[in-house]
Enzyme design. Structure first.
Site, PDB file in Angstrom:
ATOM      1  N   GLY A  10      -6.576   0.623   4.401  1.00  0.00           N
ATOM      2  CA  GLY A  10      -6.808  -0.016   5.693  1.00  0.00           C
ATOM      3  C   GLY A  10      -7.034   1.002   6.795  1.00  0.00           C
ATOM      4  N   ASP A 204      -0.885 -10.401  -1.173  1.00  0.00           N
ATOM      5  CA  ASP A 204      -1.284 -11.251  -0.046  1.00  0.00           C
ATOM      6  C   ASP A 204      -2.799 -11.374   0.093  1.00  0.00           C
ATOM      7  OD1 ASP A 204       1.408 -10.968   0.255  1.00  0.00           O
ATOM      8  OD2 ASP A 204       1.353 -10.335   2.348  1.00  0.00           O
ATOM      9  N   ARG A 269      -2.084   6.413 -19.335  1.00  0.00           N
ATOM     10  CA  ARG A 269      -0.812   5.705 -19.144  1.00  0.00           C
ATOM     11  C   ARG A 269      -0.578   4.562 -20.115  1.00  0.00           C
ATOM     12  NH1 ARG A 269      -0.467   5.658 -12.551  1.00  0.00           N
ATOM     13  NH2 ARG A 269       0.000   7.869 -12.429  1.00  0.00           N
ATOM     14  N   HIS A 333       3.351  -1.366 -12.462  1.00  0.00           N
ATOM     15  CA  HIS A 333       3.056  -0.315 -11.491  1.00  0.00           C
ATOM     16  C   HIS A 333       1.799  -0.570 -10.670  1.00  0.00           C
ATOM     17  CE1 HIS A 333       2.884   3.638  -9.748  1.00  0.00           C
ATOM     18  NE2 HIS A 333       1.770   3.964 -10.369  1.00  0.00           N
TER      19      HIS A 333
HETATM   20  C1  FAD Z   1       5.648   4.509  -6.505  1.00  0.00           C
HETATM   21  C2  FAD Z   1       4.152   4.651  -6.561  1.00  0.00           C
HETATM   22  C3  FAD Z   1       3.574   5.895  -6.757  1.00  0.00           C
HETATM   23  C4  FAD Z   1       2.196   6.048  -6.805  1.00  0.00           C
HETATM   24  N1  FAD Z   1       1.671   7.296  -6.995  1.00  0.00           N
HETATM   25  C5  FAD Z   1       0.324   7.441  -6.998  1.00  0.00           C
HETATM   26  C6  FAD Z   1      -0.265   8.721  -7.141  1.00  0.00           C
HETATM   27  O1  FAD Z   1       0.424   9.726  -7.253  1.00  0.00           O
HETATM   28  N2  FAD Z   1      -1.603   8.828  -7.141  1.00  0.00           N
HETATM   29  C7  FAD Z   1      -2.404   7.741  -7.004  1.00  0.00           C
HETATM   30  O2  FAD Z   1      -3.617   7.894  -6.985  1.00  0.00           O
HETATM   31  N3  FAD Z   1      -1.872   6.512  -6.852  1.00  0.00           N
HETATM   32  C8  FAD Z   1      -0.537   6.333  -6.850  1.00  0.00           C
HETATM   33  N4  FAD Z   1      -0.004   5.080  -6.704  1.00  0.00           N
HETATM   34  C9  FAD Z   1      -0.871   3.961  -6.399  1.00  0.00           C
HETATM   35  C10 FAD Z   1      -1.284   4.002  -4.934  1.00  0.00           C
HETATM   36  O3  FAD Z   1      -0.250   4.536  -4.174  1.00  0.00           O
HETATM   37  C11 FAD Z   1      -1.613   2.633  -4.387  1.00  0.00           C
HETATM   38  O4  FAD Z   1      -2.500   1.981  -5.218  1.00  0.00           O
HETATM   39  C12 FAD Z   1      -2.243   2.749  -3.015  1.00  0.00           C
HETATM   40  O5  FAD Z   1      -1.470   3.541  -2.173  1.00  0.00           O
HETATM   41  C13 FAD Z   1      -2.456   1.402  -2.397  1.00  0.00           C
HETATM   42  O6  FAD Z   1      -2.886   1.579  -1.067  1.00  0.00           O
HETATM   43  P1  FAD Z   1      -3.392   0.366  -0.216  1.00  0.00           P
HETATM   44  O7  FAD Z   1      -3.837   0.909   1.078  1.00  0.00           O
HETATM   45  O8  FAD Z   1      -4.364  -0.408  -1.013  1.00  0.00           O
HETATM   46  O9  FAD Z   1      -2.117  -0.569  -0.046  1.00  0.00           O
HETATM   47  P2  FAD Z   1      -0.676  -0.325   0.628  1.00  0.00           P
HETATM   48  O10 FAD Z   1      -0.407   1.064   0.929  1.00  0.00           O
HETATM   49  O11 FAD Z   1       0.287  -1.076  -0.209  1.00  0.00           O
HETATM   50  O12 FAD Z   1      -0.816  -1.031   2.012  1.00  0.00           O
HETATM   51  C14 FAD Z   1      -0.881  -2.406   2.156  1.00  0.00           C
HETATM   52  C15 FAD Z   1      -0.913  -2.711   3.621  1.00  0.00           C
HETATM   53  O13 FAD Z   1      -1.248  -4.062   3.814  1.00  0.00           O
HETATM   54  C16 FAD Z   1      -0.371  -4.662   4.708  1.00  0.00           C
HETATM   55  N5  FAD Z   1      -0.300  -6.065   4.353  1.00  0.00           N
HETATM   56  C17 FAD Z   1      -0.063  -6.596   3.126  1.00  0.00           C
HETATM   57  N6  FAD Z   1      -0.093  -7.925   3.200  1.00  0.00           N
HETATM   58  C18 FAD Z   1      -0.369  -8.249   4.476  1.00  0.00           C
HETATM   59  C19 FAD Z   1      -0.532  -9.477   5.183  1.00  0.00           C
HETATM   60  N7  FAD Z   1      -0.397 -10.650   4.586  1.00  0.00           N
HETATM   61  N8  FAD Z   1      -0.796  -9.426   6.497  1.00  0.00           N
HETATM   62  C20 FAD Z   1      -0.916  -8.238   7.129  1.00  0.00           C
HETATM   63  N9  FAD Z   1      -0.772  -7.071   6.515  1.00  0.00           N
HETATM   64  C21 FAD Z   1      -0.510  -7.077   5.214  1.00  0.00           C
HETATM   65  C22 FAD Z   1       0.915  -3.906   4.579  1.00  0.00           C
HETATM   66  O14 FAD Z   1       1.641  -3.970   5.765  1.00  0.00           O
HETATM   67  C23 FAD Z   1       0.410  -2.497   4.322  1.00  0.00           C
HETATM   68  O15 FAD Z   1       0.168  -1.857   5.549  1.00  0.00           O
HETATM   69  C24 FAD Z   1       1.379   4.924  -6.668  1.00  0.00           C
HETATM   70  C25 FAD Z   1       1.942   3.673  -6.467  1.00  0.00           C
HETATM   71  C26 FAD Z   1       3.317   3.526  -6.425  1.00  0.00           C
HETATM   72  C27 FAD Z   1       3.902   2.160  -6.244  1.00  0.00           C
END
Ligand code: FAD
Ligand code: SF4
Ligand code: SF4
Ligand code: FES
Lengths: 556, 319
Positions: A10, A204, A269, A333
């Site tokens: 985002g 969501d 994995r 995960h």
């Molecule tokens: C413990 C862990 C370790 C990881 N390590 C790695 C790694 O080393 N390398 C790698 O490549 N990947 C890794 N991953 C995967 C990776 O971190 C995630 O896939 C990635 O960070 C997801 O980012 P995102 O921006 O899509 O979502 P997120 O970072 O989950 O952000 C979601 C956002 O959406 C908002 N949101 C959600 N629902 C709503 C709603 N209804 N209304 C308004 N806002 C909402 C939340 O507030 C948040 O700001 C890891 C994942 C985990 C869980």
């Protein structure tokens, strides 16, 4: 433009949009720095070649092979080609990457990769990138509506026109007008009892888009990470194995070489998780776990490169990884499935985009490689904004109809008005239990049929009977939690139905009744379309895009 | 399993004039974190109990609250380390913040402290002059990685006594974040940043060490010392009271082995700053009346040389 979600995807989208001159805001249910991206430990892939010679083609190949040939190869190539540029972009904006002695960005080996390609910052990579992007929001003055919970997407005359959001601070529902909406709401690990995902990874965006008539793609592919803590599901990064940690069974054997003779612990994995589970089922586990042994890395290296996971393990298990192996097991995960998009992050509805874990572009196919999803958030966050910038210039004003808002008022009103029934946490638990029992690492038709039936029942109970106890207008997390459960139920049903229909084993989906990969019939994506009641309608009209790499037998 | 009683601060800013408390009993393993105990209470007993949380693994910074009088992360605090012999755990919202609902507080003042830092890299040269990454040595990066562990949980801010009396004080977390840029060799605004944080009352820090209780080992207090030193080293705003005070204190100790209070007052305020000195005159008179007037001159203690070697060992700049 409105971006739903303040995680890496985002924020990257919002910064691109802001730099491109758009009037953009982020709506996020948490402050951006609270996003689960911050929990990412191990690193982010890019063929920088800082340690060994590397190429974006090699990266693409590893990604496609890792995906068990379900990734769309044009999308995977777009991501891997853009990766070095995006890492440099982050570095130029201050990202704190660990360094090689000559000052260039350090890289570590990761599972399923041919060369050390994973850029990192100790074991807090997600956190440092999250901070860098949040800093850019501050720099460009991007407006963030934090602690606003998006509940619905408005589609008028076939195009996206905005969203409805619930202001958690005062309980108001507001209609937000936007020519382009980018969903970046993260994953759905909370479908399962034990997960590395935080409380907020509740499907969501997937649920919202799905309800608005956009299909979810390949939901059956859920990644189970091989090294999670039994106590609380918390992750021990793959970086540990990247740095040389071993996996041991109860006999003290490094069993991975029986399953992946070349790569051992650094196989993909899905391969490692299945191997562990096979060991545990065969009675070679210890209290339902196998051991992650880091002792031989030595105190100094552990404290320098893996300090966070050492402390997390210590907090949860009382065991110090410097002195003892840590019991671990596979846990839910990463959600490979998600909102169907093209390689620009565009969905089938003009003006609606998805990026990051909530999207399925398809770069990960049936199994994601470690380090590729942080990359996906950055690359497709930026690309979706690039496309959207272009799109908003071309279209006239949009006006979301008040009907969407009225519907949401009714829906939320009904949840709050009910004075008794089944509380959402109980419904969620029922869903979690069947998902964990029947859609875990090894699957078969009977179990999947049961999961579909169970979740269908939970769906019905939710619709008829869900009860929210807190009636307050201030920070009502009981209500928000119920809406999250609603989305999770939809995602779970799509997962179970898709898994049952896919009569093959590929990547993260291992069917004991169909143990082989079936390229003749299944080199195609699963599209799930929501139905008012019961499981989704499944459609297989989207074939896998194969450009350079013909499917081969996958060994590590 | 153990019966744990959560004694919870309850308040809804929209409806309640005053807070009240609820005691909720949950049946959980003793090693359960306070956060999980709260989750259980919310899921099984009272859905209206409100708190922030996300990661449950001490990385998102959401769940800081006051637990038995000490602020910390609920997800990093096992119940059995804090409960009393009756199994009671008392939870309150973080101090130094306005409560919103139960354990949820208004965080905006905390975020504002960051915004004031212009918290983004401002390099000295254009990005376009670097085809690849800017080179940074592992040691220079390591310094930043340690502060980068900050999860902005505000635990330190809630614990800081200076914030409680002067909300304009930047507070430990923001100063540590300023340090992150001040010490970044890629940044081109070192002096401006030091000046900015000095204007945000860097020098008000009382060095009480309360903020050393940081769940992520960022030790903001030590970073505050680093920033103060950087400020003196780079001679930024040297005429302000903060640096003058620090310097005259160390100068008199180095010269005499003791704190020469009269000189410290003069040195801090300025020997020729008549108006400033007049302002403290009543205090001086009151002290004199009570027989506590410090002597105008202090003679060096016998082994003052030993004191001076401490200064040399620490390489404290004096002048
Ligand atoms: C413990 C862990 C370790 C990881 N390590 C790695 C790694 O080393 N390398 C790698 O490549 N990947 C890794 N991953 C995967 C990776 O971190 C995630 O896939 C990635 O960070 C997801 O980012 P995102 O921006 O899509 O979502 P997120 O970072 O989950 O952000 C979601 C956002 O959406 C908002 N949101 C959600 N629902 C709503 C709603 N209804 N209304 C308004 N806002 C909402 C939340 O507030 C948040 O700001 C890891 C994942 C985990 C869980
Ligand atoms: S310095 Fe420590 S206590 Fe303060 S906000 Fe950062 S992590 Fe929290
Ligand atoms: S050491 Fe300074 S910043 Fe830290 S709590 Fe004490 S007064 Fe506040
Ligand atoms: S829940 Fe994230 S720090 Fe405690």
């Amino acid at each position: 433009m409105v971006v739903i979600g303040g995680g890496l995807a985002g924020m990257r989208a919002a910064v691109e949009a802001a730099e491109g001159g758009a009037d953009v805001a982020i709506i996020s249910k948490m402050h951006p720095v609270r996003s689960h991206s911050g929990a990412a430990q191990g690193g982010i892939n890019a063929a920088l070649g800082n340690r060994e010679e590397d190429s974006t083609t090699a990266h693409t190949f590893d990604t496609v092979k890792g995906s068990d040939y379900l990734a769309d190869q044009d999308a995977a190539a777009a991501m891997c080609d853009d990766a070095p540029k995006q890492i440099i972009w982050l570095e130029h904006r201050g990202c704190i990457f660990s360094r090689l002695p000559d000052g260039r960005i350090a890289q570590r080996p990761f599972g399923g990769a041919g060369t050390p390609r994973t850029c990192y910052s100790a074991d807090v990579t997600g956190l440092v990138i999250l901070h860098t992007l949040w800093e850019q929001l501050e720099r460009f003055g991007v407006k963030v509506y934090e602690e606003y919970f998006c509940t619905a997407l408005a589609v008028d005359d076939g195009v996206g026109s905005g969203v409805v959001a619930y202001n958690m601070r005062n309980g108001d529902l507001e209609l937000v007008t936007a020519k382009a909406t980018i969903f970046a709401t993260g994953g759905a690990g909370r479908m399962y009892l034990k997960t590395t995902n935080g409380y907020a990874s509740t499907a969501d965006g997937m649920g919202i888009a799905y309800k608005a008539g956009i299909p979810l793609m390949d939901m059956e592919f859920m990644q189970f990470h091989p090294t999670t803590l039994k106590e609380n599901g918390v992750l021990m990064t793959e970086g540990a194995r990247g740095e040389g940690a071993h996996l041991l069974n109860a006999l003290g054997e490094r069993f991975m070489f029986n399953y992946a003779p070349n790569k051992g612990e650094l196989a993909s994995r899905d391969v490692v998780s299945r191997a562990e589970w096979t060991e545990i089922l065969a009675g070679r586990g210890i209290d339902g776990c196998v051991l992650l042994d880091m002792r031989h890395l030595g105190r100094e290296k552990i404290l320098e490169r893996l300090p966070q996971i050492r402390e997390l393990a210590l907090d949860a298990t009382g065991k110090d990884a410097i002195e003892e192996p840590i019991p671990i097991l596979p846990g839910a995960h990463y959600t490979m499935g998600g909102i169907e998009t093209d390689k620009w992050g565009a969905t089938r509805v003009p003006g609606v985009y998805a990026a990051g874990e909530c999207a399925n572009v398809s770069v990960h196919g049936a199994n994601r490689l470690g380090g590729n999803s942080l990359l996906e958030t950055i690359v497709f966050g930026a690309r979706s904004a690039t496309h959207a910038l272009d799109y908003i210039k071309k279209i006239g004003d949009v006006k979301p109809s008040e009907k969407t808002l009225a519907n949401e008022r009714d829906r939320v009103g009904a949840l709050l008005a009910r004075t008794g029934g089944t509380r959402a946490p109980a419904l969620r638990r029922a869903m979690n239990e069947t998902m964990s029992a029947n859609t875990f690492i090894f699957r078969d038709d009977a179990g999947l049929a049961k999961a579909v039936d169970d979740v269908t029942l939970v769906r019905k109970q939710f619709d008829e009977d869900a009860y929210v106890m807190d009636k307050s207008k201030t920070f009502n997390t009981d209500l928000v939690g119920a809406m999250e459960t609603d989305f999770l139920i939809d995602a779970s049903l799509a997962l179970a139905a898709g898994a049952r229909a896919r009569t093959e084993s590929r990547g993260a989906q291992a069917r004991t009744d169909y143990p082989e990969r079936d390229d003749a019939n299944w080199l195609k994506h699963t599209l799930a379309w929501r139905q008012p009641a019961g499981p989704p309608r499944l459609d297989y009209s989207r074939a896998v895009t194969i450009t350079e790499f013909d499917p081969q037998v996958r060994t590590y | 399993m153990a019966k744990i009683t959560l004694d919870i601060f309850r308040f809804d800013e929209a409806t309640d004039a005053v807070p009240h408390r609820d005691a909720v009993v949950v049946d959980v393993p003793e090693t359960t974190t306070v956060l999980d105990a709260l989750e259980t209470a919310k899921a099984e007993i009272d859905g209206s109990i409100s708190f922030r949380r996300s990661c449950r693994s001490a990385i998102c910074g959401s769940c800081s609250m006051n637990i038995n009088g000490i602020t910390g992360l609920a997800c990093k605090t096992p119940c059995n380390t804090v409960m009393d012999e009756k199994g009671v755990v008392v939870v309150d919202p973080m101090p130094n913040f306005q409560p919103m609902k139960d354990l949820v507080v208004h965080m905006d003042p905390f975020w504002d402290k960051y915004s004031r830092l212009k918290p983004y890299l401002q390099p000295a040269d254009a990005d376009s002059t670097h085809e690849r990454e800017r080179r940074v040595s592992p040691e220079d990066m390591k310094k930043l990685v340690d502060v980068a562990n900050c999860i902005m949980c505000a635990t330190c801010y809630a614990l800081c006594p200076v914030v409680s009396v002067d909300p304009a004080f930047a507070g430990p977390a923001a100063i540590a974040y300023a340090y992150r840029f001040i010490e970044d060799v890629r940044d081109g605004q070192r002096k401006e940043r030091i000046a900015q944080i000095s204007e945000d009352y860097l020098w008000l820090c009382a060095h009480c060490y309360a903020c050393s209780y940081c769940p992520k080992h960022v030790d903001p207090h030590d970073r505050i010392i680093d920033v103060k030193r950087a400020s003196i080293k780079d001679r930024v705003l040297m005429n302000e009271r903060g640096p003058r005070h620090a310097l005259v204190v160390s100068k008199t100790i180095k010269q005499t082995g003791m704190l020469a209070e009269t000189e410290v007052i003069q040195g801090t305020i300025g020997r020729f700053n008549v108006r400033g000195l007049l302002k403290v005159a009543p205090l001086g008179l009151r002290m004199a009346a009570k027989g506590k007037m410090p002597p105008p001159f202090v003679k060096p203690i016998p082994k003052v040389d030993e004191v001076r070697t401490i200064f040399e060992a620490l390489e404290v700049p004096v002048s």
